[in-house]
Design an enzyme around this catalytic site. Structure first.
Site, PDB file in Angstrom:
ATOM      1  N   TYR A 158      -7.326   1.480   7.223  1.00 49.59           N
ATOM      2  CA  TYR A 158      -6.352   2.429   6.232  1.00 49.59           C
ATOM      3  C   TYR A 158      -6.325   1.284   4.999  1.00 49.59           C
ATOM      4  O   TYR A 158      -5.916  -0.068   5.211  1.00 49.59           O
ATOM      5  CB  TYR A 158      -4.831   2.472   6.706  1.00 49.59           C
ATOM      6  CG  TYR A 158      -4.315   3.340   5.738  1.00 49.59           C
ATOM      7  CD1 TYR A 158      -4.430   4.605   5.532  1.00 49.59           C
ATOM      8  CD2 TYR A 158      -3.532   2.567   4.770  1.00 49.59           C
ATOM      9  CE1 TYR A 158      -3.878   5.530   4.219  1.00 49.59           C
ATOM     10  CE2 TYR A 158      -2.695   3.218   3.768  1.00 49.59           C
ATOM     11  CZ  TYR A 158      -2.834   4.701   3.511  1.00 49.59           C
ATOM     12  OH  TYR A 158      -2.408   5.224   2.632  1.00 49.59           O
ATOM     13  N   ASP A 240      -8.928  -6.930   2.960  1.00 48.47           N
ATOM     14  CA  ASP A 240      -7.681  -6.254   2.605  1.00 48.47           C
ATOM     15  C   ASP A 240      -6.513  -6.956   3.378  1.00 48.47           C
ATOM     16  O   ASP A 240      -6.539  -6.641   4.502  1.00 48.47           O
ATOM     17  CB  ASP A 240      -7.763  -4.655   2.958  1.00 48.47           C
ATOM     18  CG  ASP A 240      -6.593  -4.040   2.685  1.00 48.47           C
ATOM     19  OD1 ASP A 240      -5.562  -4.724   2.639  1.00 48.47           O
ATOM     20  OD2 ASP A 240      -6.725  -2.806   2.722  1.00 48.47           O
ATOM     21  N   LYS A 267       2.160  -4.743  -1.451  1.00 51.09           N
ATOM     22  CA  LYS A 267       3.399  -4.693  -0.475  1.00 51.09           C
ATOM     23  C   LYS A 267       4.407  -5.797  -0.991  1.00 51.09           C
ATOM     24  O   LYS A 267       4.812  -5.763  -2.170  1.00 51.09           O
ATOM     25  CB  LYS A 267       3.095  -4.909   1.241  1.00 51.09           C
ATOM     26  CG  LYS A 267       2.106  -4.036   1.598  1.00 51.09           C
ATOM     27  CD  LYS A 267       2.584  -2.685   1.893  1.00 51.09           C
ATOM     28  CE  LYS A 267       1.739  -1.784   2.687  1.00 51.09           C
ATOM     29  NZ  LYS A 267       1.821  -0.357   2.750  1.00 51.09           N
TER      30      LYS A 267
HETATM   31  C1  LIG Z   1      -4.106  -2.652   4.869  1.00 51.28           C
HETATM   32  C2  LIG Z   1      -3.621  -1.649   3.733  1.00 51.28           C
HETATM   33  N1  LIG Z   1      -4.301  -1.571   2.527  1.00 51.28           N
HETATM   34  C3  LIG Z   1      -3.801  -0.756   1.363  1.00 51.28           C
HETATM   35  C4  LIG Z   1      -2.763  -0.094   1.528  1.00 51.28           C
HETATM   36  C5  LIG Z   1      -2.337   0.712   0.536  1.00 51.28           C
HETATM   37  O1  LIG Z   1      -1.132   0.173  -0.208  1.00 51.28           O
HETATM   38  P1  LIG Z   1      -0.232   1.209  -1.056  1.00 51.28           P
HETATM   39  O2  LIG Z   1       0.433   2.092  -0.236  1.00 51.28           O
HETATM   40  O3  LIG Z   1       0.636   0.099  -1.648  1.00 51.28           O
HETATM   41  O4  LIG Z   1      -1.390   1.959  -1.867  1.00 51.28           O
HETATM   42  C6  LIG Z   1      -1.894  -0.307   2.831  1.00 51.28           C
HETATM   43  C7  LIG Z   1      -0.653   0.552   2.692  1.00 51.28           C
HETATM   44  O5  LIG Z   1      -0.017   0.659   3.845  1.00 51.28           O
HETATM   45  C8  LIG Z   1      -2.346  -1.041   3.854  1.00 51.28           C
HETATM   46  O6  LIG Z   1      -1.699  -1.045   5.168  1.00 51.28           O
END
Ligand SMILES: Cc1ncc(COP(=O)(O)O)c(C=O)c1O
Length: 436
Positions: A158, A240, A267
């Site tokens: 994700y 990520d 976050k």
């Molecule tokens: C690993 C990861 N990447 C990207 C995101 C996306 O971040 P945002 O919700 O701030 O768009 C999340 C959100 O949960 C995440 O856990």
């Protein structure tokens, strides 16, 4: 005869509905103007989620007046809890000077410096408004810099609302990039696919620990193999670290000693306000220098939102110190070790996964190296979630826990005892429901 799993779930759901009339009313009110009463899929649970009206420390109060110990920690964005005095003071002090300037402000350098000092691969950084955006910009940069279109991601990953690979086909609303989807923690397959697709691959994007999939840590050898194969074939490697940046002072890249070309962040690094960031090597990131004739545009009205910059900088420089990183990770280890010891002593198909302060709870026999190792077990997950809510603990029904700084040992011990009570009471049902 003991009641069956579906009878237990139905009874627990009835108690939930009876106990939460005001949350139900507010859900119905939202549903008149928002599809399903929802504007963020992950926080929906049937028949309706609890509406939260107040947060303090690590406690949440819902619309019907129940108080919960918050173990979800806003999917990692709530690291500082709901009322950290340093964060609140930074926001209040900044507010007094106004907040929509349309110009650089005096807080953004502090946050950028703190990030570059902590994350080894971040030589230059830029801000945006969410983790999704951070990945969108980082991948777009990789595509322009490499002149190649495709991105490799992993099953179960994700990376945001338009980068979701819960199945290999990906979400139907994913960004229209050509993706190559590989199995997680399978270094041989990944290396083979990188070699085979090198001519079209701009970047490999990987979570060093998969969050959505179930807090499944990437193995060091897997991540090192990605580094090696991408370097050998002229493909960029992007980590990520939107969830994992909290797991050591310099994120998992620092804990594992692996330097990606690009890193995406988000976050809690915005102090609890909307935030995203991406960065990496100078030669890549300097393409965004507006004084260059070949500069790439990177816009965003709230990229340097004053409150976010101030709250993020205060949190990172004054609150989430190395000692606090260690303490919080220690709490996660304590919870995981206790639950795993209990499950193995009782010979129960239950597992706590994760790394440091990120914990996944699963009805599974293990080992868990990727999403396909986890039985879906929706009824057991629902029953456990409702059991823990009734005892005053909130977390994500999928089994996801992100510990926050106001929590202490007594809190995680109380939670562990409540999970053990559930497993004791339902041992036979749990054993029968989880496939061998
Ligand atoms: C690993 C990861 N990447 C990207 C995101 C996306 O971040 P945002 O919700 O701030 O768009 C999340 C959100 O949960 C995440 O856990």
């Amino acid at each position: 005869m003991a009641p069956s799993l579906d009878v237990l779930v139905a009874a627990a759901e009835r108690r939930y509905v009876e106990a939460n009339p005001e949350s139900r009313r507010l859900h119905d009110e939202r549903a008149r103007v928002m599809p399903g009463g929802n504007t963020r899929t992950v926080i929906h649970v049937p028949p309706f989620p609890l509406t939260i009206v107040h947060g303090e420390g690590a406690r949440l109060t819902d619309a019907d007046g129940h108080v919960y110990l918050d173990l979800l920690g806003e999917y990692t964005a709530g690291l500082y809890g709901h009322s950290h005095p340093v964060i609140l003071q930074a926001i209040r002090d900044t507010l007094d000077d106004g907040m929509v300037f349309g110009a650089p402000n005096r807080h953004e350098a502090a946050l950028a410096e703190a990030l570059c000092a902590r994350f080894p691969s971040l030589e230059l950084v830029r801000f945006c408004n969410s983790g999704t955006e951070a990945n969108l910009f980082a991948l777009s940069l990789a595509r322009v810099a490499s002149g190649k279109p495709a991105i490799m991601v992993f099953e179960g990953s994700y990376h945001g609302g338009v980068f979701f690979f819960g199945t290999a086909a990906g979400s139907p609303i994913n960004a229209p990039f050509p993706f190559v989807v590989a199995p997680y923690n399978d270094e041989e397959t990944a290396a083979r696919l990188i070699a085979a697709h090198a001519h079209e691959l701009a970047a490999v994007l990987v979570e060093p620990l998969q969050g959505w999939a179930g807090a499944i840590p990437g193995e060091r050898t897997f991540l090192a193999a990605l580094r090696e194969a991408t370097a050998a074939h002229g493909v960029l490697l992007a980590f990520d670290e939107i969830m994992t940046s909290r797991l050591s002072t310099g994120g998992l890249q620092s804990a594992y000693g692996i330097a990606p070309d690009l890193t995406t962040l988000g976050k809690y690094l915005g102090g609890g306000l909307a935030f995203g960031a991406f960065g990496g090597r100078v030669e890549l990131m300097s393409r965004f220098d507006p004084s260059r004739p070949d500069s790439l545009p990177h816009a965003g009205t709230f990229n340097n939102a004053v409150l976010t910059m101030a709250a993020g900088a205060a949190g990172l420089t004054r609150v989430y110190t190395d000692a606090e990183v260690q303490r919080l990770n220690g709490l996660g280890d304590r919870l995981r070790d206790r639950l795993n010891a209990f499950a193995s002593r009782e010979e129960l198909p239950f597992l706590a996964t994760g790394y440091g302060s990120l914990v996944g709870l699963h009805f599974a026999r293990g080992p868990v190296r990727r999403l396909s190792d986890l039985p879906a077990a929706p009824e057991l997950r629902t029953l456990l979630h409702l059991h823990l809510l009734e005892r005053g603990y909130s977390y994500a029904r999928r089994g996801f826990i992100a510990l926050s700084l106001p929590l202490g040992e007594a809190d995680v011990d109380g939670f562990a005892a409540a999970v053990e009570e559930f497993l004791d009471a339902h041992a036979e049902i749990v054993r029968a429901a989880v496939p061998q």
